[in-house]
Design an enzyme around this catalytic site. Structure first.
Site, PDB file in Angstrom:
ATOM      1  N   LYS A  48       0.855  -1.200   0.000  1.00  0.00           N
ATOM      2  CA  LYS A  48       0.000   0.000   0.000  1.00  0.00           C
ATOM      3  C   LYS A  48       0.886   1.243   0.000  1.00  0.00           C
ATOM      4  O   LYS A  48       1.869   1.300   0.739  1.00  0.00           O
ATOM      5  CB  LYS A  48      -0.898   0.001   1.250  1.00  0.00           C
ATOM      6  CG  LYS A  48      -1.694   1.289   1.465  1.00  0.00           C
ATOM      7  CD  LYS A  48      -2.743   1.533   0.390  1.00  0.00           C
ATOM      8  CE  LYS A  48      -3.384   2.925   0.506  1.00  0.00           C
ATOM      9  NZ  LYS A  48      -4.302   3.209  -0.610  1.00  0.00           N
ATOM     10  N   SER A  73     -12.577   6.031  -2.570  1.00  0.00           N
ATOM     11  CA  SER A  73     -12.074   7.274  -2.010  1.00  0.00           C
ATOM     12  C   SER A  73     -11.437   6.936  -0.675  1.00  0.00           C
ATOM     13  O   SER A  73     -11.867   7.399   0.384  1.00  0.00           O
ATOM     14  CB  SER A  73     -13.223   8.278  -1.842  1.00  0.00           C
ATOM     15  OG  SER A  73     -12.691   9.506  -1.382  1.00  0.00           O
ATOM     16  N   MET A  74     -10.393   6.063  -0.744  1.00  0.00           N
ATOM     17  CA  MET A  74      -9.780   5.537   0.475  1.00  0.00           C
ATOM     18  C   MET A  74      -9.042   6.635   1.257  1.00  0.00           C
ATOM     19  O   MET A  74      -9.101   6.669   2.484  1.00  0.00           O
ATOM     20  CB  MET A  74      -8.802   4.411   0.127  1.00  0.00           C
ATOM     21  CG  MET A  74      -9.430   3.239  -0.641  1.00  0.00           C
ATOM     22  SD  MET A  74     -10.747   2.420   0.261  1.00  0.00           S
ATOM     23  CE  MET A  74      -9.826   1.651   1.582  1.00  0.00           C
ATOM     24  N   ASN A 127       4.356   6.935  -5.939  1.00  0.00           N
ATOM     25  CA  ASN A 127       2.983   7.172  -6.403  1.00  0.00           C
ATOM     26  C   ASN A 127       2.780   8.679  -6.598  1.00  0.00           C
ATOM     27  O   ASN A 127       2.692   9.426  -5.626  1.00  0.00           O
ATOM     28  CB  ASN A 127       2.002   6.607  -5.367  1.00  0.00           C
ATOM     29  CG  ASN A 127       0.552   6.724  -5.804  1.00  0.00           C
ATOM     30  OD1 ASN A 127       0.254   7.348  -6.822  1.00  0.00           O
ATOM     31  ND2 ASN A 127      -0.351   6.148  -5.032  1.00  0.00           N
ATOM     32  N   CYS A 130      -2.188   9.731  -6.527  1.00  0.00           N
ATOM     33  CA  CYS A 130      -3.356   9.445  -5.680  1.00  0.00           C
ATOM     34  C   CYS A 130      -4.428  10.512  -5.880  1.00  0.00           C
ATOM     35  O   CYS A 130      -4.163  11.699  -5.715  1.00  0.00           O
ATOM     36  CB  CYS A 130      -3.000   9.400  -4.206  1.00  0.00           C
ATOM     37  SG  CYS A 130      -4.501   9.169  -3.224  1.00  0.00           S
ATOM     38  N   ASN A 193      -3.128   4.568 -12.564  1.00  0.00           N
ATOM     39  CA  ASN A 193      -3.867   4.642 -11.314  1.00  0.00           C
ATOM     40  C   ASN A 193      -5.359   4.758 -11.666  1.00  0.00           C
ATOM     41  O   ASN A 193      -5.727   4.767 -12.844  1.00  0.00           O
ATOM     42  CB  ASN A 193      -3.389   5.871 -10.515  1.00  0.00           C
ATOM     43  CG  ASN A 193      -3.572   5.688  -9.015  1.00  0.00           C
ATOM     44  OD1 ASN A 193      -4.577   5.144  -8.566  1.00  0.00           O
ATOM     45  ND2 ASN A 193      -2.601   6.152  -8.252  1.00  0.00           N
ATOM     46  N   GLY A 250      -8.438  -2.452 -15.266  1.00  0.00           N
ATOM     47  CA  GLY A 250      -9.485  -3.084 -16.056  1.00  0.00           C
ATOM     48  C   GLY A 250      -9.344  -4.557 -16.331  1.00  0.00           C
ATOM     49  O   GLY A 250     -10.101  -5.103 -17.141  1.00  0.00           O
ATOM     50  N   THR A 272      -9.427  -4.059  -8.750  1.00  0.00           N
ATOM     51  CA  THR A 272     -10.855  -4.260  -8.505  1.00  0.00           C
ATOM     52  C   THR A 272     -11.264  -5.737  -8.573  1.00  0.00           C
ATOM     53  O   THR A 272     -12.054  -6.203  -7.745  1.00  0.00           O
ATOM     54  CB  THR A 272     -11.675  -3.445  -9.531  1.00  0.00           C
ATOM     55  OG1 THR A 272     -11.400  -2.058  -9.322  1.00  0.00           O
ATOM     56  CG2 THR A 272     -13.167  -3.683  -9.375  1.00  0.00           C
TER      57      THR A 272
END
Ligand code: RRO
Length: 311
Positions: A48, A73-74, A127, A130, A193, A250, A272
């Site tokens: 993470k 929307s973590m 990253n 975000c 992302n 995807g 996902t």
């Protein structure tokens, strides 16, 4: 069906196969990371995105499943970078990619300085994309800011490091980000992302589905596959050959993994669909990829990587 050679290379590391978890997916806690270590056909573990200090993240609800993907929307919940830096330095069953994020450029430099000074020799990923921290824009949409932060990073950082990018939607933007990235010794880009600041509407309730930022959140899953493939392809056509690509976005089938590689991906990560299906997804995707390769007469990923045909 004969077993295929699915090995692939990123920086100084050889992976047994092309599949990774997308950062943020089942990789925040010790227990989750241990599950990933025990997941067959997951070739490497991405942690993470970690920040200088631990974060609780945004208020719930902050993840919502959709028939065509997901919205999240973590808000960067994580245990703070020392936890993940410690984790990646332990004896590992599979290679790791240490994902880090900053709420400011100064934060990024402080975290990367500690990684540079540590014994960790594996791959780091910065990253720059975000979408879900209130008041913090996605750095990689600002090409000047991206160049500035990379200039500061490469003043001292000598270990393998890549960047996580947001999706771009204009060919000029692909030219612009590639021109920046090609000036630095980065190992890889991870693209894409989530598609930032989508809005899902629950018509029955006449309301949004996630709490923070008025319901705006990052889109993932099947609905973003063409965007992800476009980003892999457009960046492969523009980046220096020695910059590898992790395709993210995807993937629900082995054919989608194949498509990412056909567009130029060296590795492919899954987000996902792991949430929808569980960690067994990596076995299924691998079986489907191998079956497709058999059908097409391919033995290794290099037989078709980047070979997408135009009309
Ligand atoms: O934690 C998040 O809200 C998050 C992050 Br850091 C990211 O990079 N991408 C995403 O979709 N969510």
């Amino acid at each position: 069906m004969t077993k295929k050679n699915l090995t692939t290379q990123l920086a100084n590391v050889t992976f047994d196969g092309p599949l990774l978890n997308a950062s943020g997916i089942h990789c925040q806690t010790s227990a989750e990371l241990a599950d990933l270590a025990n997941t067959s056909n997951l070739a490497g573990i991405v942690t993470k995105s970690a920040t200088l200090f631990p974060r609780k993240g945004n208020e719930n609800p902050r993840y919502h499943d959709l028939p065509y993907g997901s919205i999240n929307s973590m808000g960067l919940p994580n245990l703070g970078y020392p936890f993940y830096l410690d984790y990646v330095q332990q004896e590992k069953a599979k290679p790791t990619i240490l994902s880090v994020a900053g709420l400011s450029a100064d934060d990024v430099i402080e975290v990367l300085s500690d990684i540079q000074d540590s014994k960790y020799q594996g791959i780091t990923e910065l990253n720059l994309s975000c979408p879900n921290v209130p008041g913090k824009p996605q750095t990689a949409y600002d090409f000047v800011a991206t160049r500035k932060v990379l200039e500061r990073v490469f003043e001292f950082f000598t270990k393998p490091i890549g960047v996580k990018l947001p999706p771009y939607f204009d060919l000029v933007h692909f030219d612009q980000i590639a021109a920046v990235l090609n000036d630095f010794p980065i190992t890889h880009v991870n693209t894409v992302n989530s598609v930032g600041n989508g809005l899902v509407v629950d018509v029955a309730k006449e309301q949004v589905v996630t709490k923070a930022k008025g319901g705006f959140g990052g889109l993932g899953g099947a609905m973003i596959l063409p965007t992800a493939l476009a980003n892999v392809r457009a960046l492969r056509q523009r980046l220096n050959d020695n910059i590898a690509i992790i395709g993210t976005g995807g993937v629900t089938t082995g054919a989608d993994v194949f498509a990412h590689i056909l567009c130029g991906a060296d590795m492919v990560s899954v987000g996902t669909q792991v949430i929808k299906e569980g960690l067994g997804v990596y076995d299924r995707l691998t079986q489907e990829l191998e079956a497709l390769m058999t059908e097409k007469g391919y033995e290794r990923l290099a037989d078709f990587r980047g070979q997408l045909r135009e009309l």
